[in-house]
Design a protein around this motif. Structure first.
Motif, PDB file in Angstrom:
ATOM      1  N   GLU A 131       0.819  -1.216   0.000  1.00 18.29           N
ATOM      2  CA  GLU A 131       0.000   0.000   0.000  1.00 18.29           C
ATOM      3  C   GLU A 131       0.858   1.273   0.000  1.00 18.29           C
ATOM      4  O   GLU A 131       0.464   2.298  -0.577  1.00 18.29           O
ATOM      5  N   ASN A 132       2.034   1.203   0.612  1.00 18.88           N
ATOM      6  CA  ASN A 132       2.889   2.380   0.734  1.00 18.88           C
ATOM      7  C   ASN A 132       3.908   2.503  -0.385  1.00 18.88           C
ATOM      8  O   ASN A 132       4.675   3.478  -0.419  1.00 18.88           O
ATOM      9  N   HIS A 133       3.936   1.527  -1.299  1.00 19.03           N
ATOM     10  CA  HIS A 133       4.899   1.576  -2.401  1.00 19.03           C
ATOM     11  C   HIS A 133       4.282   2.338  -3.572  1.00 19.03           C
ATOM     12  O   HIS A 133       3.107   2.140  -3.901  1.00 19.03           O
ATOM     13  N   PRO A 134       5.056   3.213  -4.249  1.00 20.12           N
ATOM     14  CA  PRO A 134       4.474   4.021  -5.327  1.00 20.12           C
ATOM     15  C   PRO A 134       3.913   3.207  -6.477  1.00 20.12           C
ATOM     16  O   PRO A 134       2.921   3.619  -7.101  1.00 20.12           O
ATOM     17  N   VAL A 135       4.509   2.046  -6.773  1.00 21.57           N
ATOM     18  CA  VAL A 135       3.981   1.192  -7.838  1.00 21.57           C
ATOM     19  C   VAL A 135       3.024   0.154  -7.259  1.00 21.57           C
ATOM     20  O   VAL A 135       1.955  -0.108  -7.808  1.00 21.57           O
ATOM     21  N   GLY A 136       3.379  -0.428  -6.129  1.00 21.34           N
ATOM     22  CA  GLY A 136       2.528  -1.432  -5.504  1.00 21.34           C
ATOM     23  C   GLY A 136       1.140  -0.904  -5.212  1.00 21.34           C
ATOM     24  O   GLY A 136       0.140  -1.631  -5.326  1.00 21.34           O
ATOM     25  N   SER A 137       1.065   0.362  -4.834  1.00 24.75           N
ATOM     26  CA  SER A 137      -0.242   0.950  -4.515  1.00 24.75           C
ATOM     27  C   SER A 137      -1.143   1.078  -5.729  1.00 24.75           C
ATOM     28  O   SER A 137      -2.352   1.300  -5.580  1.00 24.75           O
ATOM     29  N   GLU A 138      -0.589   0.952  -6.926  1.00 25.11           N
ATOM     30  CA  GLU A 138      -1.392   1.028  -8.144  1.00 25.11           C
ATOM     31  C   GLU A 138      -2.012  -0.321  -8.522  1.00 25.11           C
ATOM     32  O   GLU A 138      -2.877  -0.378  -9.405  1.00 25.11           O
ATOM     33  N   LEU A 139      -1.593  -1.389  -7.874  1.00 26.46           N
ATOM     34  CA  LEU A 139      -2.145  -2.704  -8.182  1.00 26.46           C
ATOM     35  C   LEU A 139      -3.629  -2.753  -7.833  1.00 26.46           C
ATOM     36  O   LEU A 139      -4.058  -2.303  -6.762  1.00 26.46           O
ATOM     37  N   THR A 140      -4.409  -3.310  -8.734  1.00 31.53           N
ATOM     38  CA  THR A 140      -5.857  -3.396  -8.523  1.00 31.53           C
ATOM     39  C   THR A 140      -6.180  -4.153  -7.241  1.00 31.53           C
ATOM     40  O   THR A 140      -7.064  -3.749  -6.473  1.00 31.53           O
ATOM     41  N   ALA A 141      -5.476  -5.255  -6.973  1.00 29.75           N
ATOM     42  CA  ALA A 141      -5.738  -6.046  -5.773  1.00 29.75           C
ATOM     43  C   ALA A 141      -5.460  -5.245  -4.515  1.00 29.75           C
ATOM     44  O   ALA A 141      -6.167  -5.382  -3.507  1.00 29.75           O
ATOM     45  N   VAL A 142      -4.446  -4.374  -4.559  1.00 29.13           N
ATOM     46  CA  VAL A 142      -4.124  -3.540  -3.404  1.00 29.13           C
ATOM     47  C   VAL A 142      -5.190  -2.472  -3.224  1.00 29.13           C
ATOM     48  O   VAL A 142      -5.682  -2.232  -2.113  1.00 29.13           O
TER      49      VAL A 142
END
Length: 410
Positions: A332-343
């Protein structure tokens, strides 16, 4: 590791357990040569009924058959059992013989994953402090003499895959001096055993293995009760699944050090017995990206975003190995990870362990159904931080808890 059996005081072959196989033509065990399978031809399906595996002789001894060890004859029910993997321990607990288990590969981590489910079942528990740790930079033969088990729930073919550690003579020594082997490791992912065991090696479903363990403990009635409940659960799940195009894309991963290790979602083997029946779409299989699971292929955040699954399941999230609640925060706090639909949709979940027996399988099927199809089977109430299986309202429970309790406690 000491190789001299003479160092032990008077090790004798147990009089009440007799092994039906032997060394033939240099092959590891007679069972590797294609022993008869009284359970019939194994099926890769998750609902295929199995047949009785126990044969009783006039003197009241009984025998049970499973590849690769062949037929093992018992004069009485084993009181102490060695286990490395938790699915064998879960089978013993499921059939009312949890107290027989004397070991696990990694007791603390494995007991954590087992008790996550057992906390929801009166009469089911396993205490890591009571178990010997099998793995310690390898598996020491001396430990088997310390445990002194009546039966060893482990595939000896797997032990011989450790070069310069175990060989055929070691396997025979333990069998002759302490107790028989009874396990099948390579059904987990339908992989190939060492070459000496490959001819006619049988792959079994989780429930086909469970039936044979139940036969060792002479608990066919308990097995049949739990299998019937499992089959009813599978029928309920499959009857309510949406059409395949409407099912979510799911990425089964292990996350570590900013990388995602992908795993196949629906391949054969008892490791996926809680996933395969749900029929979800494997996000990696549908992607144009290629990865080689066998070669430890991995994806970074950008690669994961390109696939962008609807749901992320963290394999073995229910264990002492991973903190999935913390992983969720990291994504959730990662700039790319937070863009994941599942997140973004709060659909990153702790998934079950591949080392599952009957009891764990029932819970893991229910858990996965709620994670993948909350609109049909009810929302999954866990977030990865819970230490025990979260409370599920009675009207949203997918299998009969009391029946399970009654079966385990007798």
């Amino acid at each position: 590791m000491a190789d001299d059996a003479g160092e032990h005081e008077s090790p004798t072959r147990r009089e009440y357990v007799r092994y039906g196989g032997g060394v033939i033509g240099g092959t590891l065990l007679a069972g590797c040569m294609g022993s008869e399978n009284p359970g019939g031809t194994p099926s890769n399906t998750d609902t295929e009924p199995t047949t009785a595996t126990e044969t009783t002789t006039p003197d009241q001894s009984y025998s049970v058959t499973m590849d690769p060890v062949g037929t093992v004859e018992f004069d009485e029910v084993p009181e102490t059992a060695y286990a490395y993997s938790p699915h064998y321990a879960d089978m013993a607990v499921s059939f009312g013989h949890g107290d027989a288990i004397a070991s696990l590969g990694a007791p603390d981590a494995y007991a954590t994953s087992m008790n996550y489910y057992y906390d929801a079942v009166e009469g089911a528990s396993i205490e890591s402090d009571d178990l010997s740790a099998v793995w310690n930079d390898g598996i020491d033969k001396e430990l088997f003499y310390e445990i002194n088990a009546d039966v060893h729930f482990q595939d000896p073919c797997w032990l011989t895959s450790f070069e310069d550690s175990w060989d055929q003579a070691d396997i025979e020594e333990i069998r002759e001096n302490i107790g028989p082997w009874f396990g099948n490791r390579y059904s987990r992912e339908h992989t190939q055993p060492p070459e000496d065991c490959r001819e006619n090696y049988q792959h079994y479903t989780l429930w086909e293995i469970a039936e044979r363990i139940a036969a060792v403990f002479r608990e066919q009635d308990r097995f049949e009760t739990l299998q019937a409940e499992h089959d009813e659960l599978i029928s309920t799940l499959r009857a309510d699944l949406p059409p395949e195009p409407e099912r979510p894309t799911v990425a089964l991963v292990v996350y570590s050090d900013d990388t995602f290790r992908p795993y196949k979602l629906n391949n054969p083997g008892f490791a996926k017995a809680h996933l395969r029946p749900l029929g979800a779409r494997d996000a990696f299989a549908e992607s144009d990206q290629t990865y080689d699971e066998a070669e430890d292929g991995s994806l970074d955040y950008e690669g994961m975003l390109e696939i962008d699954p609807d749901v992320i399941l963290h394999s073995q999230g229910i264990s002492g190995f991973f903190d999935v609640a913390e992983i969720r925060k990291t994504l959730e706090n990662h700039p790319v990870g937070s863009e994941l639909t599942a997140v973004q949709n709060d659909r990153v979940y702790s998934s079950g362990t591949p080392f599952q027996g009957p009891l764990m399988n029932l819970f893991q099927l229910e858990m996965t159904a709620k994670q993948l199809y909350p609109g049909i089977f009810g929302e999954w109430p866990g977030d990865g931080s819970e230490e025990s299986y979260p409370e599920v309202p009675t009207d949203q429970q997918l299998f009969d808890r009391q029946l399970v309790v009654n079966t385990i406690t007798g």
